[in-house]
Write an enzyme that holds these catalytic residues in place. Structure first.
Site, PDB file in Angstrom:
ATOM      1  N   ASP A 223       0.855  -1.261   0.010  1.00 10.52           N
ATOM      2  CA  ASP A 223      -0.045  -0.015   0.041  1.00 10.52           C
ATOM      3  C   ASP A 223       1.020   1.437   0.072  1.00 10.52           C
ATOM      4  O   ASP A 223       1.856   1.483   0.671  1.00 10.52           O
ATOM      5  CB  ASP A 223      -0.923  -0.032   1.183  1.00 10.52           C
ATOM      6  CG  ASP A 223      -1.881   0.992   1.337  1.00 10.52           C
ATOM      7  OD1 ASP A 223      -2.900   0.926   0.426  1.00 10.52           O
ATOM      8  OD2 ASP A 223      -2.029   2.026   2.138  1.00 10.52           O
ATOM      9  N   GLU A 328       1.646  -0.726  -5.059  1.00 13.33           N
ATOM     10  CA  GLU A 328       0.707   0.212  -5.163  1.00 13.33           C
ATOM     11  C   GLU A 328       1.167   1.783  -5.284  1.00 13.33           C
ATOM     12  O   GLU A 328       1.520   2.301  -4.375  1.00 13.33           O
ATOM     13  CB  GLU A 328      -0.626   0.416  -4.146  1.00 13.33           C
ATOM     14  CG  GLU A 328      -1.848   1.197  -4.809  1.00 13.33           C
ATOM     15  CD  GLU A 328      -2.098   2.318  -3.554  1.00 13.33           C
ATOM     16  OE1 GLU A 328      -3.201   2.790  -3.868  1.00 13.33           O
ATOM     17  OE2 GLU A 328      -1.381   2.404  -2.609  1.00 13.33           O
TER      18      GLU A 328
HETATM   19  C1  NOJ Z   1      -4.308   3.014  -0.852  1.00 12.51           C
HETATM   20  C2  NOJ Z   1      -5.410   1.954  -0.691  1.00 12.51           C
HETATM   21  O1  NOJ Z   1      -5.821   1.383  -1.884  1.00 12.51           O
HETATM   22  C3  NOJ Z   1      -6.785   2.757  -0.077  1.00 12.51           C
HETATM   23  O2  NOJ Z   1      -7.942   2.126   0.010  1.00 12.51           O
HETATM   24  C4  NOJ Z   1      -6.313   3.497   1.342  1.00 12.51           C
HETATM   25  O3  NOJ Z   1      -7.563   4.186   1.459  1.00 12.51           O
HETATM   26  C5  NOJ Z   1      -5.020   4.313   1.013  1.00 12.51           C
HETATM   27  N1  NOJ Z   1      -4.012   3.270   0.341  1.00 12.51           N
HETATM   28  C6  NOJ Z   1      -4.564   4.592   2.344  1.00 12.51           C
HETATM   29  O4  NOJ Z   1      -4.078   3.359   2.995  1.00 12.51           O
END
Ligand code: NOJ
Length: 685
Positions: A223, A328
């Protein structure tokens, strides 16, 4: 657009992840085994055979860890525990064993940028004085005016904004009640950022990796992988950052509460920051960027993050099998993203440029070409993704007047997507993404053609972005609605894996269907609680049981596409634009091994080239338009625009019924053309 062959990155990598199709499970909304209205791990276990039959190679689970759920689990209070709402660690182990026995790999989510404010470390930090070791695990700072000696700390340390809206700093209160230092949270107030310069933080996250690797997971989705390291000195920054770049976002929001920014800018309106000084936007609309972030932000994509991934690469290398990390990282341009997947770092990064291209042949062609080239430059496979739990489902985005826009959620008073058109395009785009070499990601429910819930009432919404922006951003709830498994049941069978006994009987019923869509609960059955988010009515006709075995349904289209992808080795295949590729005319055409892929994103039918026949088409064939599109959309479409659904060309046996569908839809059947809003896989002969 050049027709030059593009190198096929990563095709020599034998590891499973290089060509895998990964299915994203959002555990809250996948399947509810204990009838409490919330999805859980036993629900996942019960549905694994469905996923095996779908033909995916792996699952990725969004967070199921102990969490106060301020950001649906992306606020982790304990990285080594399952939140009771999802089950127990045993349930996870059982799920993992079963997945492996079915030949499915399992990736879990890792959230290293921030913890929950309820994490023991943050609680200790709050209780400890400024300058303490406990505070040094996070980003605590005194107020700017206090540092300057001109005030008592009322001014935040810098001007950064939270990605979710509002300031990125919150002031603490000292144990004696006086105002204290501030802490940084790039996201919600309840998600304090960790200090990645602190060796203790680094070691803790290594240990979390080992904890799950020891249990047998095959990888991690990381993440905010571009966010952990911040520029030294935390300088002010006047740019705008968003999780999904390029839309009306929190940093640009007008102050008036309740006002809604209808003017979602198309990405093409942005200026491209090109470090090489080349302004592509001047001469070629198709080469305009999709996600500019300029000036470069002091909290995203700092060079220092790469040391973390080199370190984690070494941790994973200590384990057998091909364990993997997928980033991500909302980073651009593609070459910057490629740095995350260099040989000694992560294995994959989500290709958000492809997701952001929208339904537009020129933009999609550029995204494909650029990402293949960037990935090839580091010898890694590319990935392809159209939807996830943070974006409006592509089925709905593609039904908007401008199908390249990225609204941050949709509410009843906003433009409503054309469901039939959006679905036709989504099915076509899916055929494109599943035929590209590399790894593909499928977000739960897209195999059913689920739309976004676009009329959720404000009272039902739960996403913190909705609240932090006073509702200006509608938020991400609309793509997180619990799945419909069985049309005739309460909650459309979301709790179909529930064996009865009521929500209070804990989480370990272990019961549930194998691959069917039935459960009568038996004696003593108590009805399940309603799903945690209300489902739109259209979910009834799109439920899995309504599509299972129905030729031409979206579920069967995915099954066919995935099986064809496997049979023809497309994931580890080759890529070359085909002669008929003409993005300016809306035609995207490429060759991967023996499959010619043609997507008609234009307005005119495009011919099937001589000597080819259609192996698979996104158009619903054999009279299955209704099953594919759902009754409502089908009815609407039948009396509306013609020729949205393409001809099911090339299969003599299906001609008669395809003709009937096409006639009903107001279109014409012509086996020699691919209709607008349709894609097809063709083979020679
Ligand atoms: C990316 C995640 O996919 C999202 O759902 C989340 O709110 C943010 N990162 C913060 O962790």
């Amino acid at each position: 657009m050049s027709h030059r062959p593009t190198a096929t990155p990563g095709s020599d990598i034998a590891a499973w992840w290089a060509s895998a199709v990964v299915y994203q499970i959002y555990p809250r909304s996948f399947a509810d085994a204990n009838g409490d209205g919330m999805g859980d791990l036993l629900g996942v276990t019960a549905r694994l055979p469905y996923l095996q039959r779908l033909g995916v190679d792996a699952i990725w689970l969004s967070p199921f860890y102990k969490s106060p759920q301020a950001d649906a689990g992306y606020d982790v209070a304990d990285y080594r525990q399952v939140d009771p709402m999802f089950g127990r660690l045993d349930d996870f182990d059982g799920m993992l064993r079963k997945a492996h026995s079915l030949g499915l790999k399992v990736i879990v989510d890792l959230v290293p940028n921030h913890t929950s404010d309820e994490h023991i470390w943050f609680q200790e930090a709050l209780a400890a004085p400024p300058g303490s070791a406990e505070r040094d695990r996070y980003m605590f700072r005194p107020g700017k005016d206090q540092v300057a000696g001109s005030g008592d700390g009322n001014l935040a340390p810098n001007n950064w904004k939270s990605i979710f809206g509002g300031p990125a700093w919150t002031r603490t209160t000292n144990p004696d009640g006086s105002s204290g230092d501030w802490y940084l949270h790039l996201f919600d107030t309840k998600q304090p950022d960790l200090n990645w310069e602190n060796p203790e933080v680094q070691e803790e996250m290594r240990s979390v990796l080992r904890f799950w690797l020891d249990r047998g997971v095959d990888g991690f989705r990381v993440d905010v992988a571009h966010g952990m390291v911040k520029e030294a000195g935390l300088p002010d920054w006047d740019g705008v950052a968003a999780m999904v770049e390029g839309s009306a976002d929190a940093g640009h929001l007008p102050d008036a509460p309740g006002a809604h920014s209808d003017a979602v800018e198309p990405h093409t309106a942005h200026h491209h920051h090109d470090p090489a000084g080349d302004d592509h936007s001047a001469d070629n609309a198709g080469h305009q960027p999709v996600s500019p972030l300029y000036p470069p932000s002091p909290f995203f994509d700092q060079d220092g993050v790469h040391e973390i991934y080199r370190d984690w690469n070494r941790v994973l290398a200590g384990y057998d099998g091909d364990r993997m990390l997928v980033a991500e990282a909302w980073v651009e341009p593609a070459e910057r993203l490629a740095r995350y997947i260099r040989k000694d770092e992560m294995q994959q990064a989500f290709n958000f440029d492809f997701l952001l291209a929208g339904w537009d042949a020129q933009r999609m062609a550029v995204a494909i070409e650029d990402s293949l080239e960037a990935a090839a430059s580091v010898g890694a496979p590319s990935t392809w993704v159209l939807s996830n739990h943070d974006t409006v489902r592509h089925t709905s985005r593609f039904g908007l007047a401008d199908p390249t826009t990225f609204p941050k959620g949709i509410a009843a008073e906003d433009e409503q997507p054309d469901a039939g058109l959006g679905l036709a395009r989504a099915r076509a785009a899916t055929l494109v993404s599943l035929a590209l070499p590399g790894s593909a990601y499928v977000y739960q429910g897209e195999e059913l053609g689920l739309p976004e819930h676009t009329t959720l009432p404000a009272e039902a919404r739960q996403d913190p972005t909705f609240f932090r922006t006073n509702g200006i951003e509608r938020g991400r709830d609309g793509c997180r609605v619990p799945l419909p498994w069985k049309s005739g049941e309460p909650g459309y069978g979301f709790a179909d894996a529930y064996a009865g006994g009521g929500p209070s009987d804990g989480v370990s019923s272990g019961a549930g269907p194998s691959d069917g869509f039935s459960s009568d609960g038996g004696p003593g059955h108590r009805p399940p609680a309603p799903p945690w988010l209300p489902q739109p009515e259209s979910f009834g006709e799109l439920a899995a049981d309504r599509q299972d075995g129905v030729e031409g349904s979206t579920l069967e289209l995915y099954r066919s596409a995935l099986s064809l992808r496997k049979r023809h080795g497309l994931g580890s295949g080759s890529f070359c634009w085909a002669d008929m590729h003409d993005p300016e005319l809306g035609v995207l055409a490429f060759q991967n091994r023996d499959i010619l892929v043609i997507a008609n994103m234009g307005t005119e039918p495009t011919p099937v080239p001589d000597g080819y026949h259609v192996e698979l088409s996104s158009a619903p064939g054999a009279g299955a338009a209704e099953a594919a599109f759902g009754e409502a959309a089908f009815r609407e479409r039948a009396f509306d625009e013609p020729a949205v659904v393409g001809a099911s060309a090339g299969r003599p046996a299906s001609h008669a019924s395809a003709a009937a569908s096409a006639a009903l839809l107001g279109g014409t059947l012509d086996a020699a053309v691919i209709a607008p809003n349709t894609a097809a896989y063709l083979v020679a002969g």
